[in-house]
Design an enzyme around this catalytic site. Structure first.
Site, PDB file in Angstrom:
ATOM      1  N   ARG A 256     -28.245 -41.483  35.210  1.00 36.92           N
ATOM      2  CA  ARG A 256     -28.364 -40.216  35.991  1.00 36.92           C
ATOM      3  C   ARG A 256     -29.160 -39.051  35.236  1.00 36.92           C
ATOM      4  O   ARG A 256     -28.532 -38.506  34.264  1.00 36.92           O
ATOM      5  CB  ARG A 256     -26.914 -39.794  36.090  1.00 36.92           C
ATOM      6  CG  ARG A 256     -26.697 -38.780  37.551  1.00 36.92           C
ATOM      7  CD  ARG A 256     -25.369 -38.253  37.532  1.00 36.92           C
ATOM      8  NE  ARG A 256     -25.464 -37.170  36.423  1.00 36.92           N
ATOM      9  CZ  ARG A 256     -24.314 -36.817  35.818  1.00 36.92           C
ATOM     10  NH1 ARG A 256     -23.111 -37.555  36.169  1.00 36.92           N
ATOM     11  NH2 ARG A 256     -24.278 -35.895  34.977  1.00 36.92           N
ATOM     12  N   HIS A 260     -24.733 -33.611  37.742  1.00 32.71           N
ATOM     13  CA  HIS A 260     -23.749 -34.744  38.736  1.00 32.71           C
ATOM     14  C   HIS A 260     -24.136 -34.478  40.241  1.00 32.71           C
ATOM     15  O   HIS A 260     -24.428 -34.903  41.054  1.00 32.71           O
ATOM     16  CB  HIS A 260     -22.587 -34.550  38.442  1.00 32.71           C
ATOM     17  CG  HIS A 260     -21.449 -35.032  39.386  1.00 32.71           C
ATOM     18  ND1 HIS A 260     -21.309 -36.598  39.725  1.00 32.71           N
ATOM     19  CD2 HIS A 260     -20.566 -34.623  40.412  1.00 32.71           C
ATOM     20  CE1 HIS A 260     -20.574 -36.688  40.531  1.00 32.71           C
ATOM     21  NE2 HIS A 260     -20.237 -35.409  41.101  1.00 32.71           N
ATOM     22  N   TYR A 269     -22.464 -31.935  28.112  1.00 29.34           N
ATOM     23  CA  TYR A 269     -21.896 -33.181  27.841  1.00 29.34           C
ATOM     24  C   TYR A 269     -22.682 -34.205  27.549  1.00 29.34           C
ATOM     25  O   TYR A 269     -22.323 -35.339  26.878  1.00 29.34           O
ATOM     26  CB  TYR A 269     -20.658 -33.564  28.820  1.00 29.34           C
ATOM     27  CG  TYR A 269     -21.061 -33.499  30.042  1.00 29.34           C
ATOM     28  CD1 TYR A 269     -21.715 -34.722  30.714  1.00 29.34           C
ATOM     29  CD2 TYR A 269     -20.680 -32.741  31.193  1.00 29.34           C
ATOM     30  CE1 TYR A 269     -22.216 -34.985  31.999  1.00 29.34           C
ATOM     31  CE2 TYR A 269     -21.155 -32.961  32.477  1.00 29.34           C
ATOM     32  CZ  TYR A 269     -21.867 -33.982  32.856  1.00 29.34           C
ATOM     33  OH  TYR A 269     -22.326 -34.072  34.183  1.00 29.34           O
TER      34      TYR A 269
HETATM   35  C1  LIG Z   1     -11.104 -39.339  45.930  1.00 27.81           C
HETATM   36  C2  LIG Z   1     -11.736 -38.668  44.942  1.00 27.81           C
HETATM   37  N1  LIG Z   1     -11.420 -38.249  43.772  1.00 27.81           N
HETATM   38  C3  LIG Z   1     -12.035 -37.658  43.153  1.00 27.81           C
HETATM   39  C4  LIG Z   1     -13.451 -37.093  43.499  1.00 27.81           C
HETATM   40  C5  LIG Z   1     -14.149 -36.156  42.643  1.00 27.81           C
HETATM   41  N2  LIG Z   1     -15.312 -36.811  42.044  1.00 27.81           N
HETATM   42  C6  LIG Z   1     -16.536 -36.221  42.699  1.00 27.81           C
HETATM   43  S1  LIG Z   1     -17.903 -37.547  42.183  1.00 27.81           S
HETATM   44  C7  LIG Z   1     -16.672 -38.076  41.071  1.00 27.81           C
HETATM   45  C8  LIG Z   1     -17.412 -39.344  40.179  1.00 27.81           C
HETATM   46  C9  LIG Z   1     -17.839 -40.318  40.648  1.00 27.81           C
HETATM   47  O1  LIG Z   1     -18.659 -41.010  39.954  1.00 27.81           O
HETATM   48  P1  LIG Z   1     -19.366 -42.395  40.194  1.00 27.81           P
HETATM   49  O2  LIG Z   1     -18.530 -43.413  41.111  1.00 27.81           O
HETATM   50  O3  LIG Z   1     -19.930 -42.999  38.902  1.00 27.81           O
HETATM   51  O4  LIG Z   1     -20.574 -41.965  41.207  1.00 27.81           O
HETATM   52  P2  LIG Z   1     -21.899 -40.990  40.423  1.00 27.81           P
HETATM   53  O5  LIG Z   1     -21.475 -39.562  40.865  1.00 27.81           O
HETATM   54  O6  LIG Z   1     -22.172 -41.118  39.079  1.00 27.81           O
HETATM   55  O7  LIG Z   1     -22.969 -41.585  41.453  1.00 27.81           O
HETATM   56  C10 LIG Z   1     -15.538 -37.692  41.120  1.00 27.81           C
HETATM   57  C11 LIG Z   1     -14.280 -38.080  40.422  1.00 27.81           C
HETATM   58  C12 LIG Z   1     -13.577 -37.418  44.830  1.00 27.81           C
HETATM   59  N3  LIG Z   1     -14.751 -36.785  45.211  1.00 27.81           N
HETATM   60  N4  LIG Z   1     -12.902 -38.359  45.605  1.00 27.81           N
END
Ligand SMILES: Cc1ncc(C[n+]2csc(CCOP(=O)(O)OP(=O)(O)O)c2C)c(N)n1
Ligand SMILES: [Mg+2]
Length: 358
Positions: A256, A260, A269
């Protein structure tokens, strides 16, 4: 002691980071028009991302999650799927969505908080973007079950991030897809981060592909920054699923190289040196170098393509900004055919509150 099963995971790559072809392409990809079309989608996605961030910074949309550096995944998925397959995306999949009939203005409406953006005018089957992490995997199993029940030879293609594979929804979905022989393709965008949590803190599994093997699903790792490797492997997996009716998982390895979302500041970080190394491996430069070595790509053509893509995006932004605003309380109207009494009361209260405010 006897060995039950060797758990080696294949890693597939066609283009190295310099855009050099490591092995011959299948005949279907030896096609100038297709190779350029893939590049155009990569560029279109990159430029739309940049435009969307600018729109967020100027208050025109609410928030936005970029796919910068990860564009090859969605580009390949959209190209490989059949129109009647069903795509169940998460929020970094616009490169697929725009190939499947979702418009840029609908995507902007979504991120601008306008529910009409999820009511696709030209895409009847696919699901809307999913922000609640991993829940879309369970929906995909329902879709795959329905496809099987209707004896269709179509596939439910679902995506999620590396972080999402830590959730129960992921394991439950894998288990059910394998146990019930469902036509589902899981594609994991392993961008090494779940917001600020790095992969090694997220899981002790050697690879995410191993998680699928545990559930009884064949799985491979693919260089997620190599659009050719992604396209070849997704096409192969889809064909295998259509033949066997059984699921498959692809772990796409990427990075990435952006925040985010617009609500994040990754410099707090993410190690700057690691980021610089990752930028060298990103998919656009690599594919452009490959096209250049094929002698049919020039800087002039490149400039014209960027200009053309930006124009297409600017026109969509214009349409988005000139769209009539949604009716007040409209966001209550999309979940139920008939609004339950308590929500109807909330909706009326909301509209009255707005009038009072005016
Ligand atoms: C059920 C839920 N828990 C927490 C969140 C907050 N949240 C948004 S994105 C994220 C991280 C996701 O990481 P990843 O699955 O690696 O996807 P990326 O964003 O890196 O593509 C979190 C914890 C959420 N959107 N939904
Ligand atoms: Mg991630």
């Amino acid at each position: 002691m006897n060995t039950q099963q060797n758990l080696n995971i294949e890693f597939s790559q066609y283009l190295d980071i310099n855009g050099t072809l490591l092995k011959p392409l299948p005949a279907t990809l030896d096609n100038e028009e297709l190779l350029i079309a893939l590049y155009r989608l990569l560029v279109l996605t990159r430029l739309f991302d940049e435009t969307a961030v600018n729109l967020q910074r100027t208050g025109i949309i609410g928030t936005y999650a970029q796919s910068k550096g990860q564009e090859a995944i969605g580009t390949a998925i959209g190209r490989a799927m059949l129109a009647d397959d069903v795509f169940i995306p998460y929020y970094r999949d616009i490169a697929t969505q725009i190939q499947r009939g979702v418009s840029f203005e609908e995507i902007l409406q979504y991120w601008g908080g306008d529910e009409r953006g999820s009511n696709f005018a030209d895409q009847p089957n696919d699901f809307s973007l999913c922000v609640p992490i991993a829940t879309q995997l369970c929906h995909a199993i329902g879709v795959a079950f329905a496809l099987k029940f209707q004896s269709k030879r179509n596939v439910a293609v679902v995506t999620c991030g590396d972080g999402a594979t830590s959730k129960g929804d992921f394991y439950e979905s894998l288990n059910m897809a394998a146990a019930m022989h469902l036509p589902a393709l899981f594609i994991i965008n392993n961008n090494q981060w779940a917001i600020s949590v790095p992969l090694h803190q997220q899981t002790a599994s050697k690879t995410i592909a191993h998680k699928a093997i545990g559930a009884g699903i064949p799985a491979i790792q693919v260089d997620g920054n190599d659009v050719l490797a992604m396209l070849i492997n997704i096409s192969k997996a889809l064909e295998q699923i259509r033949q066997s009716g059984k699921p498959f998982l692809i772990e796409a390895i990427t990075y990435r190289i952006c925040d985010h979302t617009t609500a994040d500041d990754a410099s707090r970080y993410m190690d700057a040196d690691v980021l610089q190394e990752a930028i060298k491996k990103e998919p656009l430069i690599r594919h452009k170098r490959f096209l250049s070595t094929q002698h049919f790509w020039t800087e002039e053509k490149d400039k014209a393509l960027y200009h053309d893509c930006q124009q297409q995006i600017d026109e969509a932004v214009d349409r988005y900004q000139n769209f009539p605003p949604q009716a007040a309380g409209d966001f209550f109207d999309y979940m139920y055919e008939q609004l339950p009494a308590d929500l109807l009361e909330q909706k009326q209260g909301f509209i009255q509150g707005l009038k009072h405010h005016e």
